[in-house]
Each structure stands twice: as structure tokens, then as C-alpha cells.
Scaffold this active site. Structure first.
Site, short mmCIF file in Angstrom:
data_model
loop_
_atom_site.label_atom_id
_atom_site.label_comp_id
_atom_site.label_asym_id
_atom_site.label_seq_id
_atom_site.Cartn_x
_atom_site.Cartn_y
_atom_site.Cartn_z
N ALA A 73 38.08 38.49 34.71
CA ALA A 73 38.57 38.46 33.33
C ALA A 73 40.10 38.35 33.25
O ALA A 73 40.63 37.79 32.30
CB ALA A 73 38.08 39.67 32.56
N THR A 74 40.80 38.87 34.25
CA THR A 74 42.26 38.73 34.23
C THR A 74 42.63 37.25 34.24
O THR A 74 43.46 36.80 33.44
CB THR A 74 42.88 39.43 35.47
OG1 THR A 74 42.57 40.82 35.41
CG2 THR A 74 44.39 39.25 35.50
N GLN A 181 34.31 44.13 28.01
CA GLN A 181 33.60 45.41 27.93
C GLN A 181 32.31 45.30 27.10
O GLN A 181 31.49 46.22 27.15
CB GLN A 181 34.51 46.49 27.32
CG GLN A 181 35.70 46.86 28.17
CD GLN A 181 35.33 47.73 29.38
OE1 GLN A 181 34.21 48.25 29.49
NE2 GLN A 181 36.26 47.87 30.29
N ALA A 202 32.00 39.76 36.00
CA ALA A 202 30.72 40.26 36.52
C ALA A 202 30.75 41.74 36.87
O ALA A 202 29.76 42.45 36.68
CB ALA A 202 30.32 39.44 37.76
N HIS A 203 31.90 42.24 37.36
CA HIS A 203 31.87 43.61 37.90
C HIS A 203 31.84 44.70 36.84
O HIS A 203 31.72 45.88 37.17
CB HIS A 203 33.01 43.83 38.90
CG HIS A 203 34.36 44.07 38.31
ND1 HIS A 203 34.86 45.33 38.12
CD2 HIS A 203 35.32 43.22 37.89
CE1 HIS A 203 36.08 45.23 37.61
NE2 HIS A 203 36.39 43.95 37.46
N THR A 242 37.61 26.04 45.49
CA THR A 242 36.22 26.05 45.94
C THR A 242 35.45 27.15 45.24
O THR A 242 35.93 28.29 45.15
CB THR A 242 36.17 26.26 47.47
OG1 THR A 242 36.88 25.18 48.08
CG2 THR A 242 34.74 26.29 47.98
N CYS A 328 44.07 51.33 34.89
CA CYS A 328 45.29 50.71 35.42
C CYS A 328 46.49 51.64 35.28
O CYS A 328 47.48 51.50 35.96
CB CYS A 328 45.59 49.40 34.70
SG CYS A 328 44.23 48.74 33.76
C1 LIG Z 1 38.33 45.04 33.44
C2 LIG Z 1 38.91 44.28 32.30
C3 LIG Z 1 39.68 43.12 32.52
C4 LIG Z 1 40.02 42.64 33.91
O1 LIG Z 1 38.90 42.11 34.55
P1 LIG Z 1 38.97 41.70 36.09
O2 LIG Z 1 37.72 40.94 36.31
O3 LIG Z 1 38.99 42.99 36.83
O4 LIG Z 1 40.17 40.89 36.29
C5 LIG Z 1 40.18 42.44 31.43
N1 LIG Z 1 39.91 42.86 30.18
C6 LIG Z 1 39.18 43.96 29.93
C7 LIG Z 1 38.93 44.37 28.52
C8 LIG Z 1 38.66 44.70 30.98
O5 LIG Z 1 37.96 45.79 30.72
#
Ligand SMILES: *Cc1c(COP(=O)(O)O)cnc(C)c1O
Length: 406
Positions: A73-74, A181, A202-203, A242, A328
Site C-alpha cells: 500500500a505504501t 484497513q 495483502a498483509h 518482474t 510506525c
Molecule cells: C499498513 C498501511 C499502509 C502501508 O502498507 P504496506 O503494504 O505495509 O506498505 C498504508 N496505508 C494504511 C492505511 C495502512 O494501514
């Protein structure tokens, strides 16, 4: 030593065993490059990616070509915000976002400010919510992008995204939401949420780390994003590199599991969350709920405990995974920027603990967490002269600027 308890699901979630099982062949025998289409190894990989893209698209109600795989997501947030800003900079230099975004959006906006963009950071109400009218009022003829978080990762507040989407559409402005979220846990369909661009990973939904997606709506004229990465032209030339085949396969499996189980899981997790809240409220006095009482992620409970610092509470609970503020920032003792933006006093913000429940948690774990947190808060309060004075009626208990008193 009892099993440690994991209740920090906003930071990350464990991989579901069914997700791992789906991934394994692509970490071993089927290691091919999905772009190597001339041989069987590549074909296996490509077929797996195609199937997973279908599973991801299915969860969010879009077509497969609208899903761009990223590293998480970053990256999706960076790609959406910077990619749209750079692509459309000849149309305008104004972006609207909020003060409670994840740092991936906030810091992308800060970076854009350094190269001449104007950013409006909308304030939030006492629940951490942004209202569509605020967005409409901030629009100028220079506005090229609105980026607003769907579900807050700290206090679980669900923003009225669809209302913002309607406004964005009315003014012909691109609308991005960081939905990390919320996806797989609450309403996840792009047409319901009315987004043009949507980030997720995904995580946070029982999949592997290092794989995420950006949804890009198919429109006329097509949305273009200036790429962050140049190279082999994968993912429609938007995201070179890739493809992470095992990650993508796991992401797909995680999405399918969420789609099938979302409603039942939300109900089950809400029950656990209420048990946790009521259990803690019964055992401990002077507790405040942070975030919206109803417009809230099922797995989120964020509570401030008066007369204790959450850091001290958590230090005594190493085998229970909870969080003070967002992950963070957990090394710093600054009050959370989200709680501050909600107008919560520093003393109370420093006493906030975030409980993040997930599909793996049990009633027995909830009962243990209630007992252990309560014992720890009791112990710390016994050492607090302020708490003692408050008990004797000699100290005026801080009535929070907002938040509910239980
Ligand atoms: C965890 C999170 C991210 C970052 O996601 P990553 O896959 O760890 O880079 C971005 N936005 C929100 C709202 C998150 O909770």
C-alpha cells in the site's frame, strides 16, 4: 510460558494457512517469470497471476485490467498521489487530503509541496472523520486530486467515502482512497465506494507481506499515472518490475477468503470486540473510547486509560501484542497525530491503547487480555499520586475534549 497473544492486526496479520498452501508451489516448482511466455515455466506463472488478478478484482468488484500489482500500500499510495499529480500538473497544482492520512499519503503530499504543489489538509471531527461538505468547500479550479483514507488505522473510524466520490465525480476530479484497513473487512466494492483509485495490501488481510495493489478505474478518457518505476513495462506500463508471483498468488487467495467470509467474520469479531470493551470497562474506571462509536472497523478498539501511560502498560505485557498509537510511531513518545487531530488532550492521547482483533482471536484470549491489561493498569495507578488524589476527590478528573466516558 503461555502462548503469546496477537492483537495488533492493524499493523499486520498472520498469513492464513490456506494462503500459504496456495503460495508454496510458486516458491518451489513453479518459479517461472510470468513474462516468459515461450515456455511452460512462464506459462504456469502467468496463468497463476491471471487467476489471482481475477480473485483480487472479484473482491473489489472491478475488472481484471483495473488491478495494478505493487509492492504494497505504501507504493500504491505513492503511485496514486504522485503519479496523478505529475501526470495532470498542466491542469492544476492543487490536491485535497486530510490530516489523518497514513504517512504514505501525507509524505507523498509533502514531497509534492516541495515541487510546487498546493495541498489542503482537511481537519477531522472528534471521531476522526472527514465530511463530504468539507471536501467540496476546499475544491478550487486548480484541484486535480482528492485523496482520503477509507478506514483509519488507529481509531478504526470509517470515512463517508462514497459521498466524497460523488462530489469528485460532479467536479470531474480524480478520487483516490487508501483503503488498506477496510478491504476484506467492510464494504470493499469500488462502485459502492465511488473511487477512481484505491490502494490496499495483502498483509493486512491475512496475505503475505510485500504485495499490494492499486485499483485504477477504466474511464473515458483513460486515467493516466506517471510511473514511479521505469523498466520492462509490466502492469500496463504503470509499474515495471518482474511480478512477485508467489506474493500475487497469496494475495489472490487472501482476497477470495475475505470475500467468502467477510460478513460472518465481521459479526464474530464485533462480538469479541464488545466483550473486550465491556470486560475492560467493568474492571477499570476512567476509560475513554477513541474513534466513532458505530462507524467503526469491527476489529478496532482504541481506549484511553486515565492516569497511566500506554507505553508503561505495554512494557509489562510483552507477550500480548497491542499498540500505543500507530505502529510506525511506536518508538516515539509523542502523542499520536491522529488523536491530536481529533482534539484529544495529550494526557489522554498518551494513555491510548489500540486493540486490533483479527480472525485468529478467541474468547479465551479476550478474557486473558482483559485480566492482564486491568492488572497492569491497577498496578500503575497504585503508584500514581494523581490517581490517588482523584480517588479522594482532590483532583479534578480530566474530562476529555471529546471521546466517550464509560
Ligand atoms: C499498513 C498501511 C499502509 C502501508 O502498507 P504496506 O503494504 O505495509 O506498505 C498504508 N496505508 C494504511 C492505511 C495502512 O494501514
Amino acid at each position: 510460558m503461555p502462548q503469546p497473544i496477537y492483537m495488533d492486526s492493524h499493523a499486520t496479520t498472520p498469513i492464513d494457512p490456506r494462503v500459504l498452501e496456495a503460495m508454496m508451489p510458486y516458491l518451489t516448482d513453479h518459479f517461472g517469470n510470468a513474462a516468459s511466455s515461450t515456455h511452460l515455466f512462464g506459462e504456469y506463472a502467468k496463468n497463476a497471476v491471471d487467476a489471482a488478478r481475477g480473485q483480487v478484482a472479484d473482491l473489489i468488484g472491478c475488472s481484471e485490467e483495473e488491478v495494478i500489482f505493487t509492492s504494497g500500500a505504501t507504493e500504491s499510495d505513492n503511485l496514486a498521489v504522485k503519479g496523478a499529480a505529475y501526470q495532470y500538473r498542466d491542469r492544476g497544482n492543487h490536491i485535497i487530503t486530510s490530516v489523518v492520512e497514513h504517512h504514505a499519503v501525507l509524505d507523498s503530499c509533502k514531497a509534492l509541496e516541495e515541487s510546487g504543489f498546493d495541498v489542503t489538509y482537511l481537519p477531522v471531527d472528534k471521531y476522526g472523520m472527514v465530511h463530504p461538505q468539507q471536501v467540496e468547500d476546499a475544491i478550487t479550479d486548480q484541484t486535480v486530486l482528492i485523496s482520503l483514507i477509507y478506514v483509519n488505522g488507529e481509531v478504526g473510524t470509517i470515512n463517508p467515502i462514497a459521498g466524497v466520490g460523488e462530489i469528485a465525480e460532479k467536479y470531474g476530479i480524480l478520487f483516490h482512497s487508501d483503503a488498506t484497513q477496510g478491504i476484506g473487512k467492510v464494504e470493499s466494492e469500488v462502485d459502492e465506494l465511488k473511487v477512481d483509485l484505491m490502494s490496499f495490501t495483502a498483509h493486512k488481510m491475512y496475505g503475505p507481506k510485500g504485495i499490494g495493489a492499486l485499483y485504477v478505474r477504466k474511464k473515458d478518457p483513460p486515467i493516466q499515472l506517471y510511473p514511479l518505476l521505469h523498466g520492462g513495462g509490466q502492469e500496463n506500463n504503470i509499474r515495471s518490475g518482474t511480478l512477485n508471483v508467489p506474493g500475487i498468488v497469496g494475495f489472490g487467495a487472501a482476497c477470495e477468503l475475505c470475500k467468502g467470509g467477510m460478513e460472518g467474520e465481521a459479526r464474530q469479531i464485533t462480538v469479541l470486540r464488545e466483550q473486550l470493551y465491556h470486560g475492560l470497562s467493568k474492571r477499570i474506571d476512567l476509560i475513554h473510547l477513541n474513534g466513532h462509536p458505530t462507524q467503526r472497523l469491527p476489529g478496532n478498539l482504541n481506549l484511553s486509560f486515565e492516569f497511566v501511560e500506554s507505553q508503561s502498560v505495554l512494557l509489562g505485557l510483552k507477550d500480548i501484542a497491542l499498540s500505543s498509537g500507530s505502529a510506525c510511531n511506536s518508538d516515539s513518545v509523542e502523542p499520536s497525530y491522529v488523536l491530536r487531530a481529533m482534539g484529544i488532550k495529550d494526557e489522554l492521547a498518551l494513555g491510548a491503547i489500540r486493540f486490533g482483533l483479527g480472525r485468529h482471536n478467541t474468547e479465551a484470549e479476550v478474557a486473558t487480555v482483559v485480566e492482564r491489561v486491568a492488572a497492569q493498569v491497577d498496578r500503575l495507578r497504585e503508584m500514581s499520586p494523581l490517581y490517588e488524589m482523584a480517588q479522594g476527590g482532590n483532583y479534578e478528573v480530566a474530562i476529555p475534549a471529546n471521546g466517550e466516558t464509560s
